[in-house]
Scaffold this active site. Structure first.
Site, PDB file in Angstrom:
ATOM      1  CB  VAL A   7      -0.839  -0.300   1.092  1.00 23.47           C
ATOM      2  CG1 VAL A   7      -1.958   1.148   1.434  1.00 23.47           C
ATOM      3  CG2 VAL A   7      -1.800  -1.727   1.614  1.00 23.47           C
ATOM      4  CB  THR A  10      -0.865   7.039  -5.362  1.00 23.97           C
ATOM      5  OG1 THR A  10       0.007   7.391  -5.848  1.00 23.97           O
ATOM      6  CG2 THR A  10      -0.661   8.727  -4.804  1.00 23.97           C
ATOM      7  CE  LYS A  13       2.961  -3.345  -8.352  1.00 21.11           C
ATOM      8  NZ  LYS A  13       4.580  -3.238  -8.513  1.00 21.11           N
ATOM      9  CB  VAL A 101       7.034  -0.536   5.677  1.00 21.41           C
ATOM     10  CG1 VAL A 101       6.005  -0.365   4.729  1.00 21.41           C
ATOM     11  CG2 VAL A 101       7.005  -1.477   5.786  1.00 21.41           C
ATOM     12  CG  ASP A 102       7.103   2.786   0.435  1.00 23.30           C
ATOM     13  OD1 ASP A 102       7.709   3.494   1.690  1.00 23.30           O
ATOM     14  OD2 ASP A 102       6.719   3.679  -0.244  1.00 23.30           O
ATOM     15  CG  ASP A 121       9.376   3.153  -5.022  1.00 22.04           C
ATOM     16  OD1 ASP A 121       9.394   3.492  -6.285  1.00 22.04           O
ATOM     17  OD2 ASP A 121       9.437   2.980  -4.166  1.00 22.04           O
ATOM     18  CB  SER A 124       3.156   9.364  -5.359  1.00 18.35           C
ATOM     19  OG  SER A 124       3.338   8.786  -4.575  1.00 18.35           O
TER      20      SER A 124
END
Length: 245
Positions: A7, A10, A13, A101-102, A121, A124
Site C-alpha cells: 500500500v 497513491t 499493488k 516500510v516500502d 523508487d 508518487s
C-alpha cells in the site's frame, strides 16, 4: 495460498504465492479499501490463508484495510513495519518506525540480493536510498515524483494545459512537450547526480535498483548501469514473510 499487499501513497499493488508459483495480482490507484479488497480477491485462484501487508497509508487507513481484509478472508492480516535492524540492514533513522516500510523492505531485498546497493523508487514521491556493504542504511532523498510535479505545475500556473505524451530529454516544441521534457530532464539530472556521488562513497560496482510505477518513464533516459526491479517492495515483503514459515 499467501497474499502480499503493498500500500503506497497513491497506489496499491498485490500478488499471490501458491507453493512455488507466483500469481501477479494487479494494482489500483484508489482509496476505497473495501472495493479494492473485493477486486483483489476476485483475481485470486482461491481464498488466501495468510495475508501480509506493507503500508505507508497511516494508522487509520491501516486499520480500515485490516478490517476489510479480515472480513473478506477470515484471517488476520499481518502488517510489517520498519524497525531498527532486520535481515542484516541497520537503520540510520533516530526513530526507525518513521521510515516508510516500502523503502525499508526494498533496501532489505536489495541488500540480501546484492550487498551494497542504491535503491531508486519512482513513485508518487521519488526516493533514493543507499545501503553499504555492511548493511548500514546511509540515508536517502525524497523529492516529488513526476506525477506530483506535473500536478503542482498545472495547479499553480494559469493557461497551462498538457496532454499525456512521451517525454524526452530534448527541447519541447509545445507547452505540453516543454512540461513533459523539462520534468523528465530535471528528475533524471537529480537521480544521475546522486548516483554518481554515492558511487564515490560506496563500491563503484554496487547495484542500482530501480522500482516504482514511474520507472518506465525514467529508465530510458538513465545513462548509468541499473537493474529494473519492478516488484522490489513485494519481493522484500515476501522475504520477510518467508522467515515466519
Amino acid at each position: 495460498m499467501m497474499l502480499f499487499v503493498d500500500v503506497g501513497n497513491t497506489a496499491m499493488k498485490w500478488r499471490y504465492r501458491d507453493g512455488d508459483g507466483i500469481h501477479q495480482g494487479g494494482g489500483r490507484h484508489e482509496r476505497e479499501w473495501s472495493r479494492v479488497v473485493d477486486i483483489m480477491l476476485r483475481s485470486a485462484a482461491g481464498m488466501p490463508s495468510e495475508v501480509w501487508v506493507a503500508s505507508v497509508a497511516g494508522p487509520e487507513a491501516d486499520a480500515a484495510i485490516a478490517y476489510c481484509l479480515k472480513r473478506a478472508t477470515r484471517c488476520e492480516p499481518r502488517f510489517y513495519y520498519s524497525c531498527q535492524s532486520d535481515f542484516g540492514v541497520e537503520s540510520c533513522y533516530p526513530e526507525p518506525r518513521k521510515l516508510g516500510v516500502d523503502r525499508w523492505v526494498a533496501m532489505i531485498e536489495g541488500f540480501q540480493r546484492y550487498g551494497a546497493s542504491i535503491i531508486i523508487d519512482c513513485g508518487s514521491a521519488l526516493t533514493i536510498d543507499a545501503v553499504d556493504s555492511r548493511g548500514t542504511f546511509l540515508g536517502g532523498y525524497i523529492v516529488p515524483g513526476l506525477g506530483m510535479l506535473r500536478g503542482a505545475l498545472l495547479r499553480d500556473t494559469s493557461d497551462v494545459h498538457i496532454e499525456p505524451g512521451m517525454a524526452q530529454l530534448g527541447l519541447g516544441r509545445s507547452t505540453g512537450e516543454c512540461v513533459h521534457n523539462g520534468l523528465l530532464r530535471m528528475s533524471v539530472a537529480f537521480v544521475t547526480e546522486v548516483v554518481l556521488e554515492l558511487r564515490q562513497v560506496l563500491d563503484d560496482t554496487c547495484k542500482v535498483l530501480v522500482t516504482g510505477g514511474d520507472a518506465p518513464e525514467l529508465i530510458g533516459a538513465f545513462t548509468f548501469e541499473f537493474l529494473h526491479a519492478a516488484d522490489l517492495v513485494l519481493d522484500g515483503l515476501e522475504r520477510v514473510a518467508a522467515r515466519q514459515q
